[in-house]
Write a protein that holds these residues in place. Structure first.
Motif, mmCIF file in Angstrom:
data_model
loop_
_atom_site.group_PDB
_atom_site.id
_atom_site.type_symbol
_atom_site.label_atom_id
_atom_site.label_comp_id
_atom_site.label_asym_id
_atom_site.label_seq_id
_atom_site.Cartn_x
_atom_site.Cartn_y
_atom_site.Cartn_z
ATOM 1 N N GLY A 15 13.887 -26.715 40.826
ATOM 2 C CA GLY A 15 14.769 -27.761 40.330
ATOM 3 C C GLY A 15 16.092 -27.239 39.824
ATOM 4 N N ILE A 27 19.500 -28.151 36.919
ATOM 5 C CA ILE A 27 20.134 -28.906 35.849
ATOM 6 C C ILE A 27 21.639 -28.771 36.015
ATOM 7 N N LEU A 40 14.219 -23.101 35.770
ATOM 8 C CA LEU A 40 15.054 -23.848 36.715
ATOM 9 C C LEU A 40 15.653 -22.908 37.756
ATOM 10 N N GLU A 83 13.370 -36.156 35.229
ATOM 11 C CA GLU A 83 12.649 -35.026 35.816
ATOM 12 C C GLU A 83 12.755 -33.754 34.963
ATOM 13 N N LEU A 84 13.680 -33.729 34.047
ATOM 14 C CA LEU A 84 13.849 -32.560 33.186
ATOM 15 C C LEU A 84 12.932 -32.695 31.973
ATOM 16 N N PHE A 88 11.750 -28.543 35.581
ATOM 17 C CA PHE A 88 11.983 -29.715 36.448
ATOM 18 C C PHE A 88 10.647 -30.129 37.054
ATOM 19 N N GLU A 110 8.990 -33.614 39.111
ATOM 20 C CA GLU A 110 9.159 -34.987 39.623
ATOM 21 C C GLU A 110 7.905 -35.811 39.375
#
Length: 605
Positions: free
Chosen positions: A60, A62, A255, A580-581, A603, A605
């Protein structure tokens, strides 16, 4: 400064002594960690920090925002303006903090630490597996060179440490000792937090070279990816990060990508978040937090609002007066300017009255001064300096409080009296001194600091009623930092955040050595032997009660010194972010910061 040749000679001596069975010195046993007071809370076999999710998934992205721009990728020198996140996310030190303790470190690049009985020296042993991001090993030579070059050519924040070092010398193939020339128990910890860089990278280049063509190589989980000056910078997670399985880093650096977008001002930044360009944003205004986040993504649940508390002191936030300017040398003038700052009214206008004012530098914690006259050990520490202390340090001082109305008549009358006592009088509506010089000054702010400008504009109107002419001077980020570094301002904004274990950094903030040192953090030009004595006590004692007393005494000196016009405290971090974070349910006592978001977020989902 000791040369590498000296290091090599000293190392040969130590190794030879060991071979013939001589004991170099009586040494403590190597430890996995160190605390400022007492023992570190985590045992040698800890599996992860208490505020991480050790099973957090990797992946993921950010995207966060900065205001202003950047013209360098070198965060360790005075020249240039690099993204502030770089030195925290792309580089490592020998030890790393557990932010759930006031001040405790555990081995990162170093596998162990040991100290002398009074911390007059500290010794580190490197991990053999430590690697830079290019895959090369972190060697003893890299470490020794990093201390030397940062102390001689690095940013001023690194130079003070080396002035307190007597010698640095190897004690083995992977170990070295730093011996100090002063009594300061915190130095052993500070030594463990110096960034470690790759020496070979700089063999044909000047270390103080700023720009984009030579970013220092680090050993951390993130490396610099794509970037465009003044627009964006990307940090990519290194899949071969050497420390990914160490307990001190387990559950961190989750991340795959951290992207930093740059904007002209905070208003544009917040709109970019609402448009989905950014995936996380901090909100410092409590009123805006309650009223300005009603947009479609929030209504759909695609964006969440999280509040993360902390137990730290408030620190100081506000407008600082530069006492290098004769206009501000008299404490009565500074008190008058504080009286004219109608915080209660401004707070209602700007934040809806939702923010609490800072009452002292260490307020909100056990380190904060107790109101009223100084008592007990605090008074004993201050008494030798009584003749040079600002009024109110011993007797007691509290920030003036207005009646909350726009006119603020009572406080303005008190301000007029103080200004008259200090030699200022009003002629034809203009405040002037005996020489006929008008009282005028400018407030230096970075372009786009809309909330600060709102406070300043209301303040300027109040000052006009005293006959004072003030104006805002808004400049771009590069000029703003350059002028602060050169102390080229009358008044400007200031923010100093504190941990629960303040120490040597306080000398950087308030020490007289910074008055004429470009780039120092002593923006107000403070020169107080009493303050420096309190800091010396803070870093020299191993008694927690003595430490608290000295910090409370320092708080009195700073607050009654009337150098800063305080605004409001933060206390709770307010972060709006994509759903999602995720972040851990456990929050460290030092709250939220670069060590929490984005370091231990993930992260999902």
């Amino acid at each position: 400064m000791k040369s590498v040749f000296f290091h090599a000679v000293a190392g040969i001596y130590v190794l030879f002594s060991a071979l013939i069975g001589l004991s170099v010195s009586a040494q403590a046993e190597p430890q996995h960690g160190i605390a400022m007071y007492g023992d570190p809370a985590l045992p040698p076999d800890f599996v992860s920090l208490p505020y991480v999710n050790p099973d957090a998934p990797k992946g993921g992205r950010i995207t966060v925002g900065n205001t202003g721009g950047f013209d360098s990728l070198h965060p360790f020198i005075f020249k240039g303006s690099p993204p502030w996140q770089l030195r925290f996310l792309a580089y490592e030190s020998l030890m790393a903090r557990n932010w759930d303790e006031p001040f405790a470190l555990y081995g990162l690049l170093a596998e162990s630490i040991e100290t002398g009985p009074n911390r007059e020296w500290v010794e580190f042993t490197l991990r053999p597996e430590a690697r830079f991001s290019d895959g090369s090993p972190v060697t003893l030579e890299d470490v020794l060179w990093s201390y030397e070059v940062l102390g001689a050519e690095g940013h001023p924040r690194y130079r003070g440490f080396m002035s307190q070092v007597e010698s640095i010398a190897p004690t083995g193939p992977r170990s070295f000792r730093i011996t100090f020339n002063t009594t300061n128990r915190e130095l052993a910890l500070i030594a463990g937090l110096r960034p470690i860089l790759k020496k070979a990278q700089w063999e044909d280049h000047a270390f103080d070279r700023s720009g984009f063509d030579l970013a220092p190589i680090g050993s951390a989980a993130y490396v610099i990816g794509a970037y465009e000056p003044n627009r964006f910078l990307t940090l990519k997670r290194n899949p071969d990060y050497w420390a990914r399985d160490l307990p001190i880093r387990r559950g961190a650096a989750n991340l795959d990508e951290i992207r930093i977008e740059f904007f002209a001002d905070d208003t544009v930044l917040k709109e970019a978040f609402k448009a989905g360009v950014l995936t996380a944003v901090r909100e410092y205004n409590a009123n805006k937090w309650d009223t300005a986040y009603d947009f479609p993504a929030m209504a759909r649940g695609d964006v969440l609002k999280s509040e993360i508390p902390d137990g730290k002191p408030t620190g100081i936030t506000g407008f600082v007066m530069n006492t290098r300017n004769p206009l501000f040398t008299d404490w009565r003038v500074r008190e008058a300017l504080i009286l004219a700052f109608n915080f209660e009214f401004m707070n209602d206008v700007v934040t809806g009255g939702a923010q609490k004012r800072i009452t002292s530098y260490f307020s909100g914690s056990e380190l904060g001064m107790r109101h009223g006259a100084a008592e007990g050990r605090v008074r004993e520490l201050l008494t030798p300096f009584a003749s040079g202390l600002p009024q109110g340090v011993l007797e007691g001082y509290a920030l003036p409080v207005s009646d909350g109305t726009k006119r603020n008549r009572s406080n303005l009358r008190a301000a007029q009296t103080l200004l008259r006592d200090a030699g200022w009088s009003v002629e034809a509506g203009i405040l002037q001194n005996a020489s006929g010089e008008a009282f005028r000054f400018k407030i230096l702010l970075a372009s786009g600091a809309s909330e600060l400008e709102a406070f300043a504009n209301i303040y300027i109107q109040a000052l006009e009623r005293l006959g004072i002419k003030a104006e805002i001077e808004s400049v771009d980020n590069a000029q703003y930092f350059a002028r602060q570094n050169a102390f080229d301002f009358d008044m400007t904004d200031i923010r100093r955040g504190f941990s629960l274990s303040p120490g040597n950094e306080q000398m950087l903030y308030w020490g007289s050595a910074g008055i004429d040192t470009p780039g120092s953090r002593n923006l107000m030009g403070m020169n107080s032997p009493a303050a420096e004595a309190m800091i010396t006590t803070m870093v020299g004692t191993d008694d927690k009660d003595e430490f608290i007393a000295a910090t409370r005494a320092l708080d009195r000196i700073l607050t009654a010194g009337r150098y800063v016009i305080p605004t409001y405290a933060f206390g709770t971090s307010r972060i709006a972010h994509a759903k999602e974070l995720k972040y851990p349910s456990k929050v460290p006592i030092n709250g939220d910061g670069y060590w929490f978001m984005p370091d231990v977020w993930w992260f999902e989902e």
